[in-house]
Design a protein around this motif. Structure first.
Motif, short mmCIF file in Angstrom:
data_model
loop_
_atom_site.label_atom_id
_atom_site.label_comp_id
_atom_site.label_asym_id
_atom_site.label_seq_id
_atom_site.Cartn_x
_atom_site.Cartn_y
_atom_site.Cartn_z
N ALA A 119 -21.59 -7.35 35.26
CA ALA A 119 -20.36 -7.06 34.52
C ALA A 119 -20.29 -5.58 34.11
O ALA A 119 -19.26 -5.12 33.65
N GLY A 120 -21.39 -4.86 34.24
CA GLY A 120 -21.38 -3.42 33.94
C GLY A 120 -21.92 -3.11 32.55
O GLY A 120 -22.18 -4.02 31.75
N PRO A 121 -22.06 -1.82 32.25
CA PRO A 121 -22.68 -1.42 30.97
C PRO A 121 -21.69 -1.44 29.81
O PRO A 121 -20.49 -1.26 30.00
N ARG A 122 -22.20 -1.68 28.60
CA ARG A 122 -21.39 -1.54 27.38
C ARG A 122 -21.23 -0.07 27.06
O ARG A 122 -22.10 0.73 27.39
N GLU A 123 -20.15 0.25 26.39
CA GLU A 123 -19.98 1.65 25.98
C GLU A 123 -21.08 2.04 24.99
O GLU A 123 -21.72 3.09 25.10
N THR A 124 -21.30 1.13 24.03
CA THR A 124 -22.38 1.35 23.05
C THR A 124 -23.28 0.13 23.08
O THR A 124 -22.80 -0.99 22.92
N PRO A 125 -24.58 0.32 23.30
CA PRO A 125 -25.48 -0.83 23.33
C PRO A 125 -25.48 -1.58 21.99
O PRO A 125 -25.22 -0.98 20.95
#
Ligand SMILES: N[C@@H](CCC(=O)N[C@@H](CS)C(=O)NCC(=O)O)C(=O)O
Length: 225
Positions: A125-131
């Motif tokens: 689903a891809g990376p979060r903007e902020t973990p």
């Protein structure tokens, strides 16, 4: 027909199945999975209860779950490394440690890694903007607790001296866990164990084959190992 192992060179659970295969020089074909490949995704959904890997195929037999793959190899493709101790009581301890490394080291390491994904259950689903910092802290706390338990266990006990189910679970989980939460100075036995494991030929082969993928480690791979 030769054994087939489906997995990915950078995947910790794939290492867990590769280490016993390498240690016993068991002939097999490695089927490297490409994240996002539709056909392979369908295959995994069909054969695995959660669509995960590694998957071992031996003729018309399919085995999922890395621990069960090791148990299967010990019974059907034994070699010089006794993957499960012959003594039933020692086998209980080996299986207990396998659970500890999977459930409290690998799982907490994966919790930290998953905190970087938009959908924690789906890396594609891809990376979060902020973990997710709460998840990161919870995973790290779990790792520190597991490290302390393992340090105490290693003070009073010894691991089997050969490549076993314990080595196979411990090496990948400690390798990646130390990247997200360094084994602290007050756990010298655990740090020494990690170094010993990484020096084993079947383990260093996994480390080297995965080196190319380090830039893809979501929290960032350290410049060591
Ligand atoms: N309990 C499984 C865990 C396997 C697992 O989590 N595999 C990861 C790779 S290390 C995976 O398939 N990730 C892809 C996904 O979850 O879609 C085992 O022991 O084999």
């Amino acid at each position: 027909m030769s054994l087939e192992l489906y997995g990915h060179p950078f995947s910790s659970y794939t290492w867990k199945a590769l280490i016993p295969l390498y240690a016993n020089e068991t002939p097999f074909d490695f089927r490297s999975l490409n994240p996002g490949d539709e056909e392979q995704g369908k295959f995994l959904k069909r054969v695995h209860a959660a669509g995960k890997f590694p998957v071992l195929v031996d003729g018309d037999r399919t085995v999922i779950e890395a621990t069960s793959i090791i148990e299967y190899l010990a019974v059907h493709h034994p070699g010089p490394a006794p993957l499960i101790p012959a003594d039933p009581d020692e086998a209980i301890t080996a299986r207990m440690l396998d659970r500890v490394f999977d459930n409290y080291v690998m799982a907490n390491m994966n919790r930290v890694v998953a905190a970087y994904f938009l959908d924690r259950d789906n890396p594609m689903a891809g990376p979060r903007e902020t973990p997710d910092s709460k998840e990161i802290q919870a995973g790290k706390r779990g790792l520190r607790q597991a490290y302390a338990w393992l340090e105490r266990w290693l003070t009073d006990n010894k691991l089997p001296p050969h490549v076993s189910i314990v080595t196979s679970a411990a090496a990948p989980s400690l390798f990646y866990a130390d990247w997200v939460e360094r084994i602290p100075e007050d756990c010298p036995r655990l740090a020494a164990l990690r170094a010993e494991l990484l020096a084993l030929p079947p383990v260093s082969r996994c480390v080297e084959d995965a080196r190319y993928f380090r830039p893809y480690f979501p929290p960032g791979a350290p410049d060591r190992d």
